[in-house]
Write an enzyme that holds these catalytic residues in place. Structure first.
Site, mmCIF file in Angstrom:
data_model
loop_
_atom_site.group_PDB
_atom_site.id
_atom_site.type_symbol
_atom_site.label_atom_id
_atom_site.label_comp_id
_atom_site.label_asym_id
_atom_site.label_seq_id
_atom_site.Cartn_x
_atom_site.Cartn_y
_atom_site.Cartn_z
ATOM 1 N NE ARG A 92 62.558 13.753 26.983
ATOM 2 C CZ ARG A 92 61.371 14.319 26.773
ATOM 3 N NH1 ARG A 92 60.759 14.984 27.747
ATOM 4 N NH2 ARG A 92 60.801 14.237 25.596
ATOM 5 C CE LYS A 110 61.377 18.384 24.828
ATOM 6 N NZ LYS A 110 61.148 18.899 23.509
ATOM 7 C CG HIS A 122 65.786 21.030 44.435
ATOM 8 N ND1 HIS A 122 66.936 21.161 45.158
ATOM 9 C CD2 HIS A 122 65.136 22.184 44.592
ATOM 10 C CE1 HIS A 122 66.958 22.338 45.748
ATOM 11 N NE2 HIS A 122 65.882 22.974 45.410
#
Length: 175
Positions: A92, A110, A122
């Site tokens: 993001r 982000k 993961h």
């Protein structure tokens, strides 16, 4: 026409009829783009990068020799050279990855800086964080950066290893 221009410049397209460029896409040589990829805004992809099928990349800079696996979404991010992204990763706005960073399947990043040789392979969320080099972030780890009123930073130092299913409640510093 855009597909032909890319191929003339040394880009390999798996199927030239199945690429969607909605802005400016600049690519180095020896770039491979698989089917169904969408490029929006201004995107720069350096030489030797391989982009798997059905990725969406918007307003981002991708370094040399990066591998982006299928179904990854990259929005307003920087990806350092030799990094591996995805499959199903989401970068993001404000994501800044150094060289040789691994962001794996179902990992979301982000507004974070992640230093060289670090990985979250993961099922993790890394938001509003500064992550050092050689850090391993285990499966299921999240940074809890919002308390309902404000957002806070999580700082993870060089060489740290974060175990699986860890909630890092900011503001917090891991040495």
């Amino acid at each position: 026409n855009i597909a032909n221009q890319l191929m003339d410049a040394g880009v390999s397209l798996t199927d030239p009829a199945r690429i969607d460029v909605r802005g400016l896409l600049e690519c180095g040589t020896d770039v491979l783009i698989d089917v169904g990829c969408v490029f929006e805004g201004s995107v720069t992809v350096a030489s030797g990068t391989k982009i798997g099928p059905y990725c969406v990349i918007r307003n981002s800079v991708i370094g040399k020799g990066v591998v982006i696996h299928a179904y990854s979404h990259i929005d307003d991010a920087k990806v350092g050279q030799q990094s591996i992204i995805g499959p199903y990763a989401r970068l993001r706005p404000g994501t800044d990855l150094a060289n040789d960073v691994h962001i794996g399947n179902f990992v979301e990043v982000k507004n974070s800086k992640i230093a060289a040789n670090s990985k979250a392979n993961h099922l993790a969320y890394v938001g509003d964080s500064i992550v050092g080099s050689r850090v391993n972030i285990g499966a299921g780890t999240i940074t809890c950066n919002y308390d309902g009123f404000g957002k806070f930073k999580t700082l993870i130092g060089d060489g740290a290893s974060i175990g699986s299913n860890t909630a890092l409640v900011a503001p917090v510093t891991i040495g």
